[in-house]
Structure formats: C-alpha cells, structure tokens
Design an enzyme around this catalytic site. Sequence first.
Site, PDB file in Angstrom:
ATOM      1  N   SER A 140       0.867  -1.188   0.000  1.00  0.00           N
ATOM      2  CA  SER A 140       0.000   0.000   0.000  1.00  0.00           C
ATOM      3  C   SER A 140       0.894   1.225   0.000  1.00  0.00           C
ATOM      4  CB  SER A 140      -0.871   0.015   1.262  1.00  0.00           C
ATOM      5  OG  SER A 140      -1.449   1.296   1.453  1.00  0.00           O
ATOM      6  N   TYR A 155      -1.309  -1.196  10.484  1.00  0.00           N
ATOM      7  CA  TYR A 155      -1.615  -1.541   9.085  1.00  0.00           C
ATOM      8  C   TYR A 155      -0.455  -1.108   8.187  1.00  0.00           C
ATOM      9  CZ  TYR A 155      -3.880  -1.378   4.510  1.00  0.00           C
ATOM     10  OH  TYR A 155      -4.181  -1.555   3.175  1.00  0.00           O
TER      11      TYR A 155
HETATM   12  P1  NAP Z   1     -11.485  -6.280   0.663  1.00  0.00           P
HETATM   13  O1  NAP Z   1     -12.392  -5.872  -0.434  1.00  0.00           O
HETATM   14  O2  NAP Z   1     -11.911  -6.085   2.073  1.00  0.00           O
HETATM   15  O3  NAP Z   1     -11.064  -7.801   0.426  1.00  0.00           O
HETATM   16  C1  NAP Z   1     -10.199  -8.445   1.326  1.00  0.00           C
HETATM   17  C2  NAP Z   1     -10.089  -9.903   0.932  1.00  0.00           C
HETATM   18  O4  NAP Z   1      -9.298 -10.561   1.929  1.00  0.00           O
HETATM   19  C3  NAP Z   1     -11.423 -10.595   0.880  1.00  0.00           C
HETATM   20  O5  NAP Z   1     -11.449 -11.517  -0.191  1.00  0.00           O
HETATM   21  C4  NAP Z   1     -11.497 -11.342   2.207  1.00  0.00           C
HETATM   22  O6  NAP Z   1     -12.284 -12.496   2.035  1.00  0.00           O
HETATM   23  C5  NAP Z   1     -10.028 -11.689   2.417  1.00  0.00           C
HETATM   24  N1  NAP Z   1      -9.745 -11.946   3.815  1.00  0.00           N
HETATM   25  C6  NAP Z   1     -10.012 -11.142   4.883  1.00  0.00           C
HETATM   26  N2  NAP Z   1      -9.660 -11.753   6.023  1.00  0.00           N
HETATM   27  C7  NAP Z   1      -9.160 -12.967   5.667  1.00  0.00           C
HETATM   28  C8  NAP Z   1      -8.642 -14.066   6.400  1.00  0.00           C
HETATM   29  N3  NAP Z   1      -8.574 -14.045   7.741  1.00  0.00           N
HETATM   30  N4  NAP Z   1      -8.219 -15.148   5.721  1.00  0.00           N
HETATM   31  C9  NAP Z   1      -8.308 -15.199   4.359  1.00  0.00           C
HETATM   32  N5  NAP Z   1      -8.788 -14.195   3.607  1.00  0.00           N
HETATM   33  C10 NAP Z   1      -9.210 -13.091   4.269  1.00  0.00           C
HETATM   34  O7  NAP Z   1     -10.084  -5.535   0.539  1.00  0.00           O
HETATM   35  P2  NAP Z   1      -9.259  -5.007  -0.719  1.00  0.00           P
HETATM   36  O8  NAP Z   1      -9.338  -3.541  -0.708  1.00  0.00           O
HETATM   37  O9  NAP Z   1      -9.594  -5.770  -1.941  1.00  0.00           O
HETATM   38  O10 NAP Z   1      -7.800  -5.379  -0.199  1.00  0.00           O
HETATM   39  C11 NAP Z   1      -6.941  -6.270  -0.870  1.00  0.00           C
HETATM   40  C12 NAP Z   1      -5.511  -5.892  -0.502  1.00  0.00           C
HETATM   41  O11 NAP Z   1      -5.236  -4.578  -0.997  1.00  0.00           O
HETATM   42  C13 NAP Z   1      -5.257  -5.841   1.004  1.00  0.00           C
HETATM   43  O12 NAP Z   1      -3.991  -6.396   1.273  1.00  0.00           O
HETATM   44  C14 NAP Z   1      -5.243  -4.355   1.310  1.00  0.00           C
HETATM   45  O13 NAP Z   1      -4.467  -4.042   2.436  1.00  0.00           O
HETATM   46  C15 NAP Z   1      -4.644  -3.812   0.030  1.00  0.00           C
HETATM   47  N6  NAP Z   1      -4.928  -2.385  -0.214  1.00  0.00           N
HETATM   48  C16 NAP Z   1      -6.213  -1.959  -0.355  1.00  0.00           C
HETATM   49  C17 NAP Z   1      -6.463  -0.596  -0.549  1.00  0.00           C
HETATM   50  C18 NAP Z   1      -7.851  -0.055  -0.699  1.00  0.00           C
HETATM   51  O14 NAP Z   1      -8.020   1.186  -0.600  1.00  0.00           O
HETATM   52  N7  NAP Z   1      -8.855  -0.888  -0.957  1.00  0.00           N
HETATM   53  C19 NAP Z   1      -5.380   0.309  -0.603  1.00  0.00           C
HETATM   54  C20 NAP Z   1      -4.089  -0.180  -0.445  1.00  0.00           C
HETATM   55  C21 NAP Z   1      -3.875  -1.527  -0.270  1.00  0.00           C
HETATM   56  P3  NAP Z   1     -13.141 -13.255   3.171  1.00  0.00           P
HETATM   57  O15 NAP Z   1     -13.818 -12.212   4.004  1.00  0.00           O
HETATM   58  O16 NAP Z   1     -14.044 -14.111   2.353  1.00  0.00           O
HETATM   59  O17 NAP Z   1     -12.127 -14.064   3.933  1.00  0.00           O
END
Ligand code: NAP
Length: 265
Positions: A140, A155
């Site tokens: 990130s 985080y």
């Molecule tokens: P999201 O929409 O909340 O999706 C998170 C994913 O992780 C879901 O598929 C969730 O599935 C899974 N997950 C959560 N807890 C888990 C666990 N204990 N075991 C296995 N899987 C788990 O988030 P996202 O924004 O797509 O984030 C994806 C990545 O991008 C993350 O690493 C996040 O830090 C990074 N990121 C996101 C942003 C942003 O603004 N969105 C910015 C920078 C970086 P289940 O609930 O089905 O397990």
Amino acid sequence: MPLKPSVLITGASTGIGAVYADRFARRGHNLVLVARDRARMEKLAERLRRETRVTVDVLQADLTDARDLAMVEARLRDDERIGILVNNAGIGAAGGFLDQSADDVTRVVNLNAMAPLRLAHAVAPRFAKAGGGSIINISSVVALAPELLGGSAVYGGTKAFVLFLSQGLQVELEPKGVYVQAVLPAATRTEIWERSGRDVTRLPAVIEVDELVDAALVGFDRREKVTIPPLPDADQWTVFEAARTAMIPNFNQVHAAARYRHVAA
Ligand code: NAP
C-alpha cells in the site's frame, strides 16, 4: 500440462483479489481462489468457468488460522501447476493504536504480514528450482506514508514489511529467475473501508478497483519491481529509491558520525 501457469490468489472472494481472478482467468490462467467466504468464491468461480472456460478451484481458508495457513502452504509447495502467487488478502483495524486491542493488531499482522511471508516462503524454493514463477505482493502507499489515514501505524507497518520483503526477495530470487512485484495501491473502492470502520465517502479521492488492478497488471507485464498505480510521476519513486540507495555505502564505518561524537560535560 497447461501452457500458462495457474494463479493462486489470496483474498479472492471480493475487492482487488476478485478482480485479479477475473483478469487472470480472461488471460487463460487456471485459478486457485483462497478466502474464508466459500459461497462468494463459488459464485465467482462459477461465473469465471462459464465465461472463460478456465479451471477454478476454491480453497476456503482463514489465513490467520495456523492449520488453514499450513493447508495453503502445502498446496503451493506441492501443486507444480501453480506458477503465480498473488498475496492480496488484507485487513485494516478500526480506530488508532490506542483504541486497537492486542487481538486486533495481532490479527492485522498475522493476515497482512505473516501470511504473505509464509506463502512466499512455501512457494519460493519450488520457483527457484524451476528457474521461474512470479510473486505479486499487495502492499500500500501507506507503507511510504505513516502520516496518511491517521491510525495506520500497524496496518502501515505490515504494508512496509510487505514492500521490504518484496525488495529483499527481488535481491535473492531475481537471479534465480523468479519475478517479485510489490503493488502499492492508494485508496481503492472496495469493502476494506467498511470492514475496518472507515467511511470511504470521506476520502478526497478513490480509484475504482477494476482500474487499479488493470494498472497493476500493466506493471506486472513490464516486470516492474514496484508498481504504484496512482502515482502520476514515476520519477518521484526513482528519485526516492536513488536517495535511499545512495546512503547504503555510507553505513559502512568504524566510528559513529562526527555529530554523535562529543565529550560529555
Ligand atoms: P477487501 O475488499 O476487504 O477484500 C479483502 C479480501 O481478503 C477478501 O477476499 C477477504 O475475504 C479476504 N480476507 C479477509 N480476512 C481474511 C482471512 N482471515 N483469511 C483469508 N482471507 C481473508 O479488501 P481489498 O481492498 O480488496 O484489499 C486487498 C488488498 O489490498 C489488502 O492487502 C489491502 O491491504 C490492500 N490495499 C487496499 C487498498 C484499498 O483502498 N482498498 C489500498 C491499499 C492496499 P473473506 O472475508 O471471504 O475471507
């Protein structure tokens, strides 16, 4: 034996991981989807099988659970068809450091840092032996900016770890033919905001998730080491890296720097 490697994607039930699944399926890669919500992954898998004819396996796993993590590690170690690992699953925690419980911060570290480390560690020997394979680690921009998002010490710390791990693995694995990419998204419209008790509508700017992943894949195709999709001027990262690496030769000294050498009063 398919010509294209299979792709194992963590956090593939929604958000960034689900879009990676869609894009790799459209490129003709078979998939292994990993997350906790089996029903959501089955629905995505069913659509992707129908639309792209690739094979999609669903692995239900909580990556903060030792037994589930070991099961995914074993799949990465043993399934020689898997040639790309996308370490994407991640969570935030509500509030700031003083509000977060010990369990909250441990869960963030276990999912965002320990799981990608263990999964990369499980697959790297096989990739290195084969002289190929790719690891995509989702970090990130917060990794570079503790000032962002007040309350992101833990985080952001995990994301800085993922960036450092990626750069360290590039040093060790690139000579063995393994490609490691760190992707640094900024605010992207997914459920992560709601899940971590933050209001996405209060952010000054948000990228749509399809655009974020398509941009990250341009970086992947170019074999970029670090991809920051929202950063308009790539030279800013180049200058930052040059300033960091310029310090390295200066760390080798037999004395402390002059400014720290003084006679106590
Ligand atoms: P999201 O929409 O909340 O999706 C998170 C994913 O992780 C879901 O598929 C969730 O599935 C899974 N997950 C959560 N807890 C888990 C666990 N204990 N075991 C296995 N899987 C788990 O988030 P996202 O924004 O797509 O984030 C994806 C990545 O991008 C993350 O690493 C996040 O830090 C990074 N990121 C996101 C942003 C942003 O603004 N969105 C910015 C920078 C970086 P289940 O609930 O089905 O397990």
